[in-house]
Design an enzyme around this catalytic site. Sequence first.
Site, mmCIF file in Angstrom:
data_model
loop_
_atom_site.group_PDB
_atom_site.id
_atom_site.type_symbol
_atom_site.label_atom_id
_atom_site.label_comp_id
_atom_site.label_asym_id
_atom_site.label_seq_id
_atom_site.Cartn_x
_atom_site.Cartn_y
_atom_site.Cartn_z
ATOM 1 N N GLN C 332 0.806 -1.148 -0.112
ATOM 2 C CA GLN C 332 0.125 -0.002 0.008
ATOM 3 C C GLN C 332 1.078 1.246 0.042
ATOM 4 O O GLN C 332 2.046 0.974 0.688
ATOM 5 C CB GLN C 332 -0.876 -0.034 1.162
ATOM 6 C CG GLN C 332 -1.967 0.907 1.199
ATOM 7 C CD GLN C 332 -3.253 0.255 0.677
ATOM 8 O OE1 GLN C 332 -3.971 -0.782 1.272
ATOM 9 N NE2 GLN C 332 -3.743 0.654 -0.496
ATOM 10 N N THR C 500 -0.633 -2.403 7.137
ATOM 11 C CA THR C 500 -0.608 -3.972 7.277
ATOM 12 C C THR C 500 -1.220 -4.885 5.967
ATOM 13 O O THR C 500 -1.801 -5.973 6.075
ATOM 14 C CB THR C 500 -1.070 -4.650 8.665
ATOM 15 O OG1 THR C 500 -0.325 -4.084 9.555
ATOM 16 C CG2 THR C 500 -1.063 -6.143 8.740
ATOM 17 N N HIS C 501 -1.426 -3.887 4.974
ATOM 18 C CA HIS C 501 -2.056 -4.404 3.780
ATOM 19 C C HIS C 501 -1.118 -4.995 2.716
ATOM 20 O O HIS C 501 -0.926 -4.398 1.592
ATOM 21 C CB HIS C 501 -2.958 -3.128 2.853
ATOM 22 C CG HIS C 501 -3.819 -2.489 3.999
ATOM 23 N ND1 HIS C 501 -4.359 -1.064 3.941
ATOM 24 C CD2 HIS C 501 -4.359 -2.688 5.255
ATOM 25 C CE1 HIS C 501 -4.919 -0.741 4.960
ATOM 26 N NE2 HIS C 501 -5.090 -1.822 5.791
ATOM 27 N N ASN C 502 -0.850 -6.389 3.009
ATOM 28 C CA ASN C 502 0.089 -7.020 2.198
ATOM 29 C C ASN C 502 -0.841 -7.730 1.276
ATOM 30 O O ASN C 502 -2.059 -8.362 1.967
ATOM 31 C CB ASN C 502 1.093 -7.810 2.835
ATOM 32 C CG ASN C 502 2.062 -7.172 3.511
ATOM 33 O OD1 ASN C 502 2.985 -6.538 3.171
ATOM 34 N ND2 ASN C 502 1.712 -7.145 5.036
#
Lengths: 263, 571, 571
Positions: C332, C500-502
């Site tokens: 992100q 934490t947007h993998n």
Amino acid sequence: MANETEEQDLKDHREPDHSRRNFLKNSGYAVGGLIVGGVVGSLLRSPNKSTTNNNNGNTTEKAPANEAVNFNQALMHFTQEQFLIMEAATERIFPADDNGPGAKELGVAYFIDHQLAGEWGLNGREYMQGPFFKGETTQGYQGRLKRREIFDIGLQEMQNYSNKKFQKKFKDLTPEQQDTVLKAFETDEVKLTTISASGFFKTIFGSTMEGAYADPLYGGNGNMGGWKLKNFPGNQMSYTKIIEQDKFEKMQPVSLREHLPHS
Amino acid sequence: MATKLPKTDVVVVGVGWGGGIIASELTKSGLNVVGLERGKERKTEDYYMVHDELRYALRYEMFQDLSRETITFRGNEKIRALPMRSYGSFLLGDGLGGAGVHWNGMTFRFLPYDFQIKTQTIERYGKKKIPDGMTIQDWGITYDELEPYFLKFEKMAGIGGEENPLGGKRSEKYPTPPMQVSPVMKLFSDACKGLKYHPYIMPSANLSEQYTNPDGIARAACQYCGFCERFGCEYGAKADPVVTVLPVAKNTGKFELRTHSNVRRILHKGGKATGVMYIDTTTGEEYEQPADIVVMTSYVFNNTRLLLLSNMGKPYDSKTGTGVIGRNYAYQVEAAAGVGFFEKKEFNLFSGAGAMAMTMDDFNGDNFDHKDLNFIHGGSISYSQGGNRPIQNNTVPPGTPGWGKDFKAASIKYANRNVSVWAEGSCMPYRHHFLDLDTTYKDEFGDPLIRITFDFEERDREMVKFMGAKCGEILKEMGADKVVAYTEQGPYEITHYQSTHNTGGVIMGDSPDTSAVNNYLQMWDFDNCFVVGASAFAHNGGYNPTGTMGALSYRAAEGIIKYHKKPGSLV
Amino acid sequence: MATKLPKTDVVIVGVGWGGGIIASELTKGGLSVVGLERGKERKTEDYYMVHDELRYALRYEMFQDLSRETITFRGNEKIKALPMRSYGSFLLGDGLGGSGVHWNGQTFRFLPYDFEIKSKTIERYGKSKIPDGMTIQDWGITYDKLEPYFNKFEKMTGISGDENPLGGKRSEKYPTPPMKTTPGMKMFSDSCKGLNYHPYHMPSANLSEQYTNPDGIARAACQYCGYCERFGCEYGAKADPVVTVIPVAKNTGKFELRTHSNVRRILHKGGKATGVLYIDTTTGEEYEQPADIVVMTSYVFNNTRLLLMSNIGKPYDPKTGTGVIGRNYAYQVLKGAGVGFFEDKEFNIFAGAGSLGMCIDDFNGDNFDHKDLKFIHGANISYSQTGARPIQNNTVPPGTPTWGKDYKAATVKYANRHINVGAQGSCMPFRHHFLDLDPTYKDEFGDPLMRITFDFEDQDRELVKFMGAKCGDILKQMGADKVVSNTELAPYEITTYQSTHNTGGVVMGSSPDTSAVNNYLQMWDTENLFVIGASAFAHNSGYNPTGTMGALSYRAAEGIHKYHKNPGSLV
């Protein structure tokens, strides 16, 4: 419902005031069923009021300004359920009596909570590398679980055993029933697959001694009450003058706090 | 690739008592010494918050971090050795001054019998007295030869004491007077005298009065604060390397101390040590420190382990009984003891000092007739008042519940009414007790851990039965209302504290076949490598080891200086 | 040897949002489901002490224990990947409910453009708009097809919101009204309207009012306590798996949850998954759980890693651009942001909720003309009032000293006088951004860690420059006295928290050559194996991922039902 009484217990003797406790107490919160939340908005107080009515009609006041509040008495690791088991169990191991305060008054359960939150709870300075094998008892602890996990499992098992044997939570048992549970753990009458019941009991016992007698800086031994029981003078700089003396010397104990210049 | 540093005269591996003594003696005589210490710097000011039983005694503040390195243990060769995951039986030192910082200060000289144990045992009782598998041997030196070095150590440390009526002959008195005598010590002394024993005040490194040693180092007197073993001394009263030998070495300008420097290998070529390879544990960088002479001065386990890791010396093989590195590991037999409960007397047991004690040697070494006994040697018997700290002081009469109301009441009542008398039991080596490298478990760098194979033997059980009874008798004579004597020795277990007196593994002697070093602690196979420590003990005496270990260090220092002038074997 | 357990219909690996949704949907449909969760049980009562910024936000109470397992990272293939030793850039979930417990609750639907990104980009701008190496691809599904599943997820969680004027068409309104509107949100909204943008309330899983979902689960309303992200909700207000789908699954009597069960391998034979191998982390014992259908529902990294370790699917090879497992990893792009300082206004920004915010999509997806821009896609721009907690709330105007008197004064002054406007920037996949197994570093069981190869690209830098300026404009229009906008994007670094947007690694699509799973998240190669999560995203959009991930989970659940009735490929 289970929660309500716990909340009430905590409220009774510690927390000066907390809206959330009333909120939760009255929210009809349940686990296990499908209803997992719910609130009656009117029970929430405005944040600026210093008193509130709970539904027993009692009014709890904030602690008077001149009375020191011990902000350290909150939880770093345990859930409230675990804390209440711990507090009840340590009080049975080291009860209040004619000699003086017991574990509860000394803050032993807070001490254990705070210890578990740190390096000790994580076995930070212990060899925790695999492979893991079952060994001889002479070879010591060989499990992969860290102390935090052992307490989590052990306290849950105490609760399970209480529920099974007495259909009540550990903290709601009579003192004699609580002793029955503790003895069942002490003697491995309780069979556990993951941890040793007697090993867990020993750990609780050891932690209780630590919480009763460690310097109060760690959150136990409240008001040096443990030391006073044993006539231990705490952090004294010198005993040169009494070392050869026959008479037993009773001194006012001193803690490590006094060892630092507090300007 | 390791960065190669400029060569030095001498490199010392581990800076505790051994390393400190070597460094001070060699630098005083003009050699350049690099000291490599894996732990951190330490000083007296570190201990201003030391009166903290939880942190130091129960959370092991001062000891080796076991998450990085530990030992593995098995009771015999048939079972799998497993790592000591948390502390119990003994406490490994770490940091500048090593275990020399958190000791009690009990400073004995091993008995003349110890150094010639095999010869004297056979002489008095015949060969049969030594059971099959017991590998006692003479040390390759006599008490008399070692006496001047004992004296050197005692003067440096300022030992306070009085003559041991049953000990080896002294050339001089102790440099300082004995410690004060507490009422319980007096009771012990009187009881022993009543039983016709020979009590004396335990030799102490705690320091009974202000003292300036021959190196000009002045230290203040002990305050009897009750925090010695497991603690550093906040007065600088207790002799430790940091307040005695290390400042002397530093003051010469010839000593370079490097902390956080963990030696992983001794380098060698053609039968000579060429230096050491170490890792800077703060950066992970590797360095090679070349030196003319390498002196290994770490603890028993790491002296042995480092030699095995470096392929130096012949590893001990328990099957054939040959080889020397790892041989004759011994421990201390501590189970014999007694505890007395006093109903009408309360003592100031919270006060004390690590080596404030009364002791006797009537049942130590060969001071008594073993003809009808099923063991050799023995142990000193003492009452010591180290300071009863509240968490661990919970001695209650047998029959008291283990917890709850009655336990609490009893633990409080007897907190200052219980007196322990104990025997520091000697420990003999056996063919099947040894140190080697573990085949499974590794340290943080991937190097194998040291593996201990050890258990108590019949000889130990017999001795404990005998000594425990003696402890009980003394307590009765002291007037205790209730006496419990401990006369049983169970299997050795690593889980509860007994003693940090591990010995052997790189033992001294007069033959390369049965010893790794000669009586200068010079390796037989590598004459420019000296291995200093209780690792040199061929067995363990009935005393705390530090006095003897200190004497051997002074002797080694003399040997190294000789060797530096004239290389070659010193014997 | 692993103990073989009785077979079950379905086994689920990881019990967070994905696992919870699958478990509830399948058990409601009559299937028996075993849920394996490596972490511990969790419940709302665990959070009665949750208002503890230090423990939860700074000491990472709820996240994966990195001492047991982490990931390794490198910016490109030329350098050595090294482990993420402590938390920074993102926070890995652990325990029942996974990251679904400590999320903010911002619940968007990806735009119609997202699902057909390649076709639509080429259609509007031509092929040359897609730079070399950028591997965007259509998802094999359209927004319209996915719409019913979005709706299902929103009804289950009780999402609060109002219509996004620039979003995909909705078949129904949000189940609950939008969150409250704070003065800061009002200012943002007015400012955007003034600039002719289209503000709307951020769709929120925090719950604006008491709500009973179609499963009969009732939850209390959000109290705006200010502890959402990194915290569990002590009111049970924020939708998380533990208070929504998991009790539904349990109530069927067909769901068996096993915590402390860490799956190490998917077992398979002849192109079918046969079950899983897992370790009971409390005892170290290994178990084999056979199942007709295996559903992988752990985080992006562990979905990918477990497939690679189990030799399922063709590993992605960046050299040839072929293979699918590990392909199209994306992140992100968050640096386009602005902060405004207000001299005369103080806001109650200590209060808030994770998803209490106002946002616009005027510069998201293809809602604006990219003809003259050097990037595609865009970002959702928002002001969210999540609760400014005191340790981490130290935003000061540039030029303020970084410590000392003036720093202190500024942090105190601006604690409640600053407002952040930020862009949730989309992230495009590139041929050289991927996941594979690290050749050096291992987890606690000796299995290789996941390795991330990723850096920001020109596309991202251009996007940040553009978005940062827009954020600044909005803040100026809001009346901030001083506005600082960030328009620069440095290289990706793992050390500071970003998002934490993998996404990606096991992406969905319409061809087995470029995707690992079809639009039911069924593996092309192993049709009784479904891989659920943001791992299926072929790129990452300008939104938080959970809404879209939830919709895909519902679609997968439907597919699994179909498959169970009629095995075979679902497309």
